[in-house]
Design a protein around this motif. Structure first.
Motif, PDB file in Angstrom:
ATOM      1  N   VAL A 189      46.444  41.757  33.526  1.00 62.77           N
ATOM      2  CA  VAL A 189      47.553  41.398  34.407  1.00 62.77           C
ATOM      3  C   VAL A 189      48.333  42.687  34.673  1.00 62.77           C
ATOM      4  O   VAL A 189      48.907  43.278  33.769  1.00 62.77           O
ATOM      5  CB  VAL A 189      48.476  40.323  33.803  1.00 62.77           C
ATOM      6  CG1 VAL A 189      49.638  40.025  34.753  1.00 62.77           C
ATOM      7  CG2 VAL A 189      47.684  39.055  33.516  1.00 62.77           C
ATOM      8  N   ASP A 190      48.269  43.123  35.921  1.00 66.70           N
ATOM      9  CA  ASP A 190      48.909  44.375  36.348  1.00 66.70           C
ATOM     10  C   ASP A 190      49.997  43.995  37.343  1.00 66.70           C
ATOM     11  O   ASP A 190      49.729  43.798  38.528  1.00 66.70           O
ATOM     12  CB  ASP A 190      47.857  45.286  36.986  1.00 66.70           C
ATOM     13  CG  ASP A 190      48.386  46.670  37.312  1.00 66.70           C
ATOM     14  OD1 ASP A 190      49.608  46.896  37.152  1.00 66.70           O
ATOM     15  OD2 ASP A 190      47.590  47.538  37.731  1.00 66.70           O
ATOM     16  N   ALA A 191      51.232  43.838  36.851  1.00 69.92           N
ATOM     17  CA  ALA A 191      52.330  43.369  37.698  1.00 69.92           C
ATOM     18  C   ALA A 191      53.621  44.049  37.259  1.00 69.92           C
ATOM     19  O   ALA A 191      53.981  43.982  36.079  1.00 69.92           O
ATOM     20  CB  ALA A 191      52.472  41.848  37.595  1.00 69.92           C
ATOM     21  N   VAL A 207      58.656  39.508  37.617  1.00 69.75           N
ATOM     22  CA  VAL A 207      57.748  40.361  38.379  1.00 69.75           C
ATOM     23  C   VAL A 207      58.425  40.706  39.690  1.00 69.75           C
ATOM     24  O   VAL A 207      58.933  39.845  40.397  1.00 69.75           O
ATOM     25  CB  VAL A 207      56.405  39.638  38.630  1.00 69.75           C
ATOM     26  CG1 VAL A 207      55.526  40.435  39.585  1.00 69.75           C
ATOM     27  CG2 VAL A 207      55.681  39.397  37.298  1.00 69.75           C
ATOM     28  N   SER A 214      53.549  47.721  34.863  1.00 69.52           N
ATOM     29  CA  SER A 214      53.348  47.004  33.603  1.00 69.52           C
ATOM     30  C   SER A 214      51.942  46.431  33.572  1.00 69.52           C
ATOM     31  O   SER A 214      51.512  45.775  34.525  1.00 69.52           O
ATOM     32  CB  SER A 214      54.374  45.875  33.461  1.00 69.52           C
ATOM     33  OG  SER A 214      55.691  46.373  33.601  1.00 69.52           O
ATOM     34  N   THR A 216      49.017  44.400  30.985  1.00 69.65           N
ATOM     35  CA  THR A 216      48.634  43.712  29.748  1.00 69.65           C
ATOM     36  C   THR A 216      47.166  43.303  29.854  1.00 69.65           C
ATOM     37  O   THR A 216      46.742  42.785  30.893  1.00 69.65           O
ATOM     38  CB  THR A 216      49.487  42.451  29.513  1.00 69.65           C
ATOM     39  OG1 THR A 216      50.868  42.768  29.631  1.00 69.65           O
ATOM     40  CG2 THR A 216      49.229  41.879  28.127  1.00 69.65           C
ATOM     41  N   GLN A 241      57.225  41.599  28.101  1.00 68.12           N
ATOM     42  CA  GLN A 241      56.065  41.832  28.976  1.00 68.12           C
ATOM     43  C   GLN A 241      55.006  40.736  28.878  1.00 68.12           C
ATOM     44  O   GLN A 241      54.568  40.189  29.904  1.00 68.12           O
ATOM     45  CB  GLN A 241      55.442  43.194  28.652  1.00 68.12           C
ATOM     46  CG  GLN A 241      54.186  43.495  29.474  1.00 68.12           C
ATOM     47  CD  GLN A 241      53.665  44.895  29.239  1.00 68.12           C
ATOM     48  OE1 GLN A 241      54.437  45.842  29.217  1.00 68.12           O
ATOM     49  NE2 GLN A 241      52.362  45.035  29.058  1.00 68.12           N
ATOM     50  N   HIS A 245      54.167  38.172  31.943  1.00 68.64           N
ATOM     51  CA  HIS A 245      52.838  38.271  32.553  1.00 68.64           C
ATOM     52  C   HIS A 245      52.067  36.954  32.415  1.00 68.64           C
ATOM     53  O   HIS A 245      51.344  36.549  33.332  1.00 68.64           O
ATOM     54  CB  HIS A 245      52.052  39.429  31.927  1.00 68.64           C
ATOM     55  CG  HIS A 245      52.334  40.751  32.573  1.00 68.64           C
ATOM     56  ND1 HIS A 245      51.844  41.946  32.103  1.00 68.64           N
ATOM     57  CD2 HIS A 245      53.055  41.056  33.689  1.00 68.64           C
ATOM     58  CE1 HIS A 245      52.252  42.930  32.892  1.00 68.64           C
ATOM     59  NE2 HIS A 245      52.986  42.412  33.858  1.00 68.64           N
ATOM     60  N   LYS A 249      50.875  34.405  35.589  1.00 68.78           N
ATOM     61  CA  LYS A 249      49.527  33.878  35.814  1.00 68.78           C
ATOM     62  C   LYS A 249      49.489  32.351  35.806  1.00 68.78           C
ATOM     63  O   LYS A 249      48.436  31.752  35.968  1.00 68.78           O
ATOM     64  CB  LYS A 249      48.563  34.422  34.747  1.00 68.78           C
ATOM     65  CG  LYS A 249      48.308  35.911  34.844  1.00 68.78           C
ATOM     66  CD  LYS A 249      47.719  36.332  36.177  1.00 68.78           C
ATOM     67  CE  LYS A 249      46.289  35.883  36.334  1.00 68.78           C
ATOM     68  NZ  LYS A 249      45.683  36.353  37.605  1.00 68.78           N
TER      69      LYS A 249
END
Length: 314
Positions: A189-191, A207, A214, A216, A241, A245, A249
């Motif tokens: 998860v790139d947010a 986000v 950030s 994860t 974080q 994240h 999702k």
């Protein structure tokens, strides 16, 4: 209160180099509320080499800090941890050598006192280790999060581990129980995340395109009928974080009062989950003068492991 406060000028020596300015001030200005420390930083009243700095600025040897006049409360006797808490923490030590303690922090124990909390983990450990004069947190965990946390016994170890963290050489592995079926393909998860403070003073993270990068990594560990146990590895270290994240999702953490789903949390509470299911399960790091990394693991506490064992596997 002490009288007639005046401007202080402090030059940083090699021993204190590498420490964040906010942490330095909190230690240096004993008795001053943390909120005041952050206020004088935010307003630019603290200067380093005559320039404004942010709270996360890391001090360098030779820096000259200007500290504005602040009233410091008369020093009180330090709060002592109860024998029961000292025994619990003694049993919770996972690793110890001459420079470092790694402990399985209980959920519900803040890492330090402040904001209405008289006693945190670091204060309790100072009661447990009265002979250690330099105990300092290497990093932090949220109050409700349990698991591995590092406490340095020496300034040299603190500086070393701060550098290892900055360089991404300390690996942190968490276990989280999330709502619903986490997809196998959602391995990253790139947010970007941005901190917000509500009018009540509560800190929330969301986000946001203008937030800090950030990332994860997630891995499915076990599936259950209504939820999934995942391993979460934060590559960056932003506030909340993993929790945000997972929410982003569509799979918030079980027992999360800030970012979770109220109805689902009630359902899971009825199943025995009465706290946030987020646990710092393992750390991998290389100690000074060692070539091979060590891995330190923290078992789940009974408040998580027992209801988890009763869940119906998928």
């Amino acid at each position: 209160m002490s009288s007639s406060p005046s401007v202080q000028w402090v030059e940083i020596d090699q021993e204190r180099a590498g420490q964040r300015i906010d942490n330095f001030l909190i230690t240096h200005l004993k008795g001053v509320p943390r909120t005041l420390v952050y206020r004088i930083l935010r307003k630019g009243e603290v200067r380093v080499n005559k320039g404004r700095i942010k709270a996360d600025y890391r001090l360098q040897a030779g820096d000259v800090i200007r500290i504005p006049p602040v009233r410091v409360a008369d020093e009180k006797a330090p709060v002592q941890a109860s024998e029961q808490l000292q025994e619990l923490l003694s049993r919770s030590i996972l690793f110890e050598n001459k420079g470092l303690i790694i402990i399985n922090k209980p959920s519900g124990l803040a890492v330090h006192g402040g904001s209405g909390i008289n006693l945190g983990l670091i204060e309790a450990l100072r009661t447990l280790y009265p002979q250690e004069k330099s105990l300092e947190l290497v990093h932090r965990l949220d109050r409700d999060t349990s698991g591995c946390i590092m406490v340095a016994k020496k300034r040299s170890m603190l500086r070393y581990l701060h550098n290892e963290l900055r360089e991404g050489r300390v690996q942190k592995y968490y276990q989280a129980l999330v709502q619903g079926r986490w997809p196998n393909r959602a391995t990253h998860v790139d947010a970007p995340l941005k901190k917000n403070e509500l009018s009540s003073g509560e800190r929330m993270v969301r986000v946001s395109a203008d937030g800090k990068p950030s990332l994860t990594e997630f891995r499915v560990l076990q599936r259950f009928r209504d939820c999934t146990l995942v391993e979460a590895k934060p590559i960056t270290g932003r506030t909340h974080q993993i929790r945000v994240h997972a929410q982003f999702k569509g799979h918030p953490l079980v027992g999360d009062p800030k970012y979770g789903t109220d109805d689902f949390n009630k359902q899971m509470k009825a199943a025995g989950f009465n706290r946030l299911f987020l646990h710092a399960a393992a750390l991998e790091l290389t100690l000074p003068d060692e070539r091979a990394p060590i891995r330190v693991e923290a078992p789940l506490d009974e408040r998580l492991s027992e209801p988890l064992a009763r869940l119906q596997a998928e």
